[in-house]
Motif scaffolding. Structure first.
Motif, PDB file in Angstrom:
ATOM      1  N   THR A 275     -13.810  39.276 169.653  1.00 30.37           N
ATOM      2  CA  THR A 275     -14.208  38.007 169.018  1.00 30.37           C
ATOM      3  C   THR A 275     -13.022  37.041 168.946  1.00 30.37           C
ATOM      4  OG1 THR A 275     -15.987  39.003 167.764  1.00 30.37           O
ATOM      5  CG2 THR A 275     -15.074  36.990 166.851  1.00 30.37           C
ATOM      6  N   LEU A 276     -11.837  37.554 168.597  1.00 28.44           N
ATOM      7  CA  LEU A 276     -10.655  36.681 168.499  1.00 28.44           C
ATOM      8  C   LEU A 276     -10.364  36.028 169.855  1.00 28.44           C
ATOM      9  CD1 LEU A 276      -8.315  39.052 166.407  1.00 28.44           C
ATOM     10  CD2 LEU A 276      -9.437  36.993 165.559  1.00 28.44           C
ATOM     11  N   LYS A 277     -10.621  36.789 170.928  1.00 28.84           N
ATOM     12  CA  LYS A 277     -10.383  36.232 172.269  1.00 28.84           C
ATOM     13  C   LYS A 277     -11.472  35.249 172.682  1.00 28.84           C
ATOM     14  CE  LYS A 277      -7.736  39.986 174.409  1.00 28.84           C
ATOM     15  NZ  LYS A 277      -7.716  41.032 175.451  1.00 28.84           N
ATOM     16  N   GLU A 278     -12.594  35.279 171.943  1.00 30.77           N
ATOM     17  CA  GLU A 278     -13.715  34.409 172.323  1.00 30.77           C
ATOM     18  C   GLU A 278     -14.032  33.372 171.231  1.00 30.77           C
ATOM     19  OE1 GLU A 278     -16.764  37.252 173.279  1.00 30.77           O
ATOM     20  OE2 GLU A 278     -16.015  37.517 175.326  1.00 30.77           O
ATOM     21  N   TYR A 279     -13.022  32.991 170.465  1.00 34.04           N
ATOM     22  CA  TYR A 279     -13.255  31.953 169.446  1.00 34.04           C
ATOM     23  C   TYR A 279     -13.799  30.675 170.098  1.00 34.04           C
ATOM     24  CZ  TYR A 279     -11.406  33.999 165.069  1.00 34.04           C
ATOM     25  OH  TYR A 279     -11.234  34.737 163.918  1.00 34.04           O
ATOM     26  N   SER A 280     -13.440  30.467 171.353  1.00 35.10           N
ATOM     27  CA  SER A 280     -13.916  29.240 171.999  1.00 35.10           C
ATOM     28  C   SER A 280     -15.444  29.241 172.129  1.00 35.10           C
ATOM     29  CB  SER A 280     -13.260  29.065 173.365  1.00 35.10           C
ATOM     30  OG  SER A 280     -13.495  30.208 174.144  1.00 35.10           O
ATOM     31  N   GLN A 309      -8.851  27.742 172.001  1.00 33.58           N
ATOM     32  CA  GLN A 309      -8.323  28.174 173.304  1.00 33.58           C
ATOM     33  C   GLN A 309      -6.861  28.592 173.172  1.00 33.58           C
ATOM     34  OE1 GLN A 309      -9.404  24.673 175.455  1.00 33.58           O
ATOM     35  NE2 GLN A 309     -11.423  25.477 176.014  1.00 33.58           N
ATOM     36  N   GLN A 310      -6.115  27.790 172.411  1.00 36.49           N
ATOM     37  CA  GLN A 310      -4.686  28.070 172.193  1.00 36.49           C
ATOM     38  C   GLN A 310      -4.519  29.412 171.467  1.00 36.49           C
ATOM     39  OE1 GLN A 310      -2.993  25.005 169.716  1.00 36.49           O
ATOM     40  NE2 GLN A 310      -0.969  25.943 169.755  1.00 36.49           N
ATOM     41  N   PHE A 311      -5.353  29.639 170.459  1.00 34.22           N
ATOM     42  CA  PHE A 311      -5.293  30.868 169.665  1.00 34.22           C
ATOM     43  C   PHE A 311      -5.660  32.071 170.536  1.00 34.22           C
ATOM     44  CE2 PHE A 311      -7.536  34.084 167.198  1.00 34.22           C
ATOM     45  CZ  PHE A 311      -6.687  34.312 166.130  1.00 34.22           C
ATOM     46  N   SER A 312      -6.803  31.987 171.195  1.00 31.96           N
ATOM     47  CA  SER A 312      -7.321  33.133 171.959  1.00 31.96           C
ATOM     48  C   SER A 312      -6.375  33.558 173.072  1.00 31.96           C
ATOM     49  CB  SER A 312      -8.697  32.803 172.530  1.00 31.96           C
ATOM     50  OG  SER A 312      -9.607  32.651 171.462  1.00 31.96           O
ATOM     51  N   ALA A 313      -5.663  32.594 173.642  1.00 31.77           N
ATOM     52  CA  ALA A 313      -4.730  32.912 174.736  1.00 31.77           C
ATOM     53  C   ALA A 313      -3.622  33.858 174.265  1.00 31.77           C
ATOM     54  CB  ALA A 313      -4.133  31.626 175.282  1.00 31.77           C
ATOM     55  N   LYS A 314      -3.383  33.895 172.959  1.00 34.69           N
ATOM     56  CA  LYS A 314      -2.297  34.740 172.417  1.00 34.69           C
ATOM     57  C   LYS A 314      -2.779  36.132 172.018  1.00 34.69           C
ATOM     58  CE  LYS A 314       1.206  31.706 171.567  1.00 34.69           C
ATOM     59  NZ  LYS A 314       2.582  31.881 171.737  1.00 34.69           N
ATOM     60  N   VAL A 315      -4.086  36.325 171.918  1.00 32.56           N
ATOM     61  CA  VAL A 315      -4.604  37.581 171.368  1.00 32.56           C
ATOM     62  C   VAL A 315      -4.504  38.718 172.386  1.00 32.56           C
ATOM     63  CG1 VAL A 315      -6.641  38.722 170.383  1.00 32.56           C
ATOM     64  CG2 VAL A 315      -6.171  36.324 169.830  1.00 32.56           C
TER      65      VAL A 315
END
Ligand code: SF4
Ligand code: SF4
Length: 464
Positions: A275-280, A309-315
């Motif tokens: 889910t964290l990777k798919e917040y977008s 997108q910025q967040f998920s890229a870091k997960v």
């Protein structure tokens, strides 16, 4: 391609299955035998293809968004095995989540179910203090003898709660909430600075696993920050169609984790990671931000899409992160009495199908000296845990677990290794059910004796 003309919408609002998503299904049926519910019941309506067909029929106004449709969508595990199997690239997880949002908005469930769903998804999960308070009460129930009394008196059986109660995880003596705001220095040369995501229910039931994860990361040269203010990832809400709450939680986490610069945001829970990777998906670019602001509090249009997108890229899942970085810690031999420790690996659905991470955990397991990894048949099939599925669809969940335990036992492994707290609980329940119903004399091959997360195996092997 599907044969129907582009439909007029029978669904309402912004969160709904999009024609361009479900029309990618060419009805080939290659996903059917990968679907646990189709394998269980043999019904087209409980297969991925059948469910997509029902979404289309509802969207085109040919099927009522009523009891029958809701039953088949509720019975889906959201395990996403069909996504991996699909040659047409159907993103089934995305489809089922927005379909459940439609159900949430347009279907009236029984009053008790509505009340329970509100209590869990709106009043409990988003609030860490309430999670801690409920956990303290449960701890009293579990440790004071009340649990034993409830079982022995037959009360649980009377209310149909016997199986569900056995799935309750033991509540920790100390909660992981007390680690929020702390920073753990890297051992040796610092190789990375990461933020650790601790989960919601895991903070009261998997403190030991979270601590082990921090130890493994620091032993491998990571400075680990556990940001204060982090909340539930929103996975359970998003899977249940409660997208307004999922968005609020996502907004809070994005604010907290993007406050500082980190090399990665690391989680040990495959369900959360997915889910964290798919917040977008929660903040799609085309979502009407004005409407969304009213209906799904917290959405601020394009700004949120970019942030997601910025967040998920870091997960990163912890296994993925460690395998990419390479292990630096020295590992001891964990063999017992000269014999290798035989283990088998159960893929967590949201790691293998949701995040497409298959090799990393296996690579880490094989890196431990004295471990023999024996693959079980159908390792990437769901264990029946699936978020709250084992509570809402207990019978189906246990039937799926039964098959999983047979496959695990066929390997002769001592331990099952996996990568998600929910799977750990389900597999542990599987072990205790088998131990209770099968004597070792009856069993051709006994079921494994313990269930561990990949990082717990590494933690046992690390020489400090
Ligand atoms: S998500 Fe899992 S249970 Fe649901 S349709 Fe796909 S394979 Fe079947
Ligand atoms: S494999 Fe994909 S295209 Fe084929 S029926 Fe299943 S979802 Fe549709």
């Amino acid at each position: 391609m599907a044969t129907q003309a582009e439909p007029t919408s029978g669904f309402t609002g912004d969160d709904k299955p999009q024609w361009e998503d479900y029309a990618r299904c060419v009805h080939c049926g290659l996903c059917l035998n990968h679907c646990p519910t189709y394998r269980l019941w043999g019904l087209e309506a409980d297969s991925p293809r059948g469910r997509i067909r029902q979404m289309l029929l509802v969207d085109t106004g040919q099927l009522e968004l009523g009891d029958v449709f809701v039953k088949h969508i509720d019975q889906c595990l959201d395990c996403r095995a069909c996504e991996t199997a699909c040659p047409s690239g159907v993103e089934y997880g995305k489809l089922v989540e927005v379909t459940r949002a439609q159900i949430e908005q347009n279907y009236r469930r029984a009053p008790f179910t509505r009340l329970l769903r509100r209590l869990v998804f709106e009043d409990l999960l988003p609030h860490p203090l309430r999670i801690a308070a409920v956990a303290r009460l449960l701890r009293v129930y579990q440790r004071s003898g009340l649990a034993m009394l409830a079982r022995a008196s037959g009360l649980l059986k009377l209310f149909g709660m016997e199986q569900r109660e056995r799935l309750l995880p033991p509540i920790d003596s100390e909660f992981f909430f007390s680690r929020l705001g702390k920073t753990y220095p890297a051992q040796g040369t610092q190789r990375a600075r990461v933020a650790f995501f601790g989960g919601c229910l895991a903070q009261v039931t998997f403190t030991a696993l979270n601590d082990a994860t921090i130890r493994v990361l620091t032993a491998n040269g990571c400075e680990v920050v556990v940001p204060d203010g982090q909340v539930c990832c929103g996975a359970l809400c998003a899977h249940a169609g409660v997208r307004g709450t999922a968005r609020e939680l996502a907004m809070k986490n994005m604010d907290v984790f993007l406050r500082e610069e980190f090399d990665a945001i690391v989680t040990n829970a495959a369900g959360c990671g997915s889910t964290l990777k798919e917040y977008s998906h929660l903040f799609p670019a085309g979502l009407d931000s004005e409407k969304a602001k009213d209906k799904h509090r917290g959405h601020k249009g394009a700004e949120s899409t970019e942030k997601a997108q910025q967040f998920s890229a870091k997960v990163r899942d912890v296994t993925e992160f460690l395998a990419e970085m390479g292990l630096a810690a020295t590992l001891r031999d964990v063999s017992r009495d000269g014999a290798p420790l035989r283990v088998t690996y159960q893929d967590s659905c949201h790691l293998v199908h949701g995040q497409k991470v298959k090799d990393a955990p296996r690579k880490l397991i094989r890196a431990v000296p004295g471990v023999e990894l024996v693959e079980m048949p159908l390792a990437d099939y769901c264990c029946g845990s699936a978020g709250v599925y084992n509570v809402t669809q207990t019978e189906a969940s246990l039937a799926i677990l039964e098959e999983k335990m047979r496959h695990a036992a066929s390997t002769g492994a001592h331990a099952i290794i996996t990568a998600n707290p929910g799977c750990i609980l389900q597999l542990r329940a599987g072990i205790s059910r088998h131990s209770a119903t099968t004597s070792s004399a009856q069993a051709e091959k006994p079921v494994p004796q313990e269930v561990l997360h990949v990082v717990e195996l590494l933690d046992r092997a690390i020489i400090t």
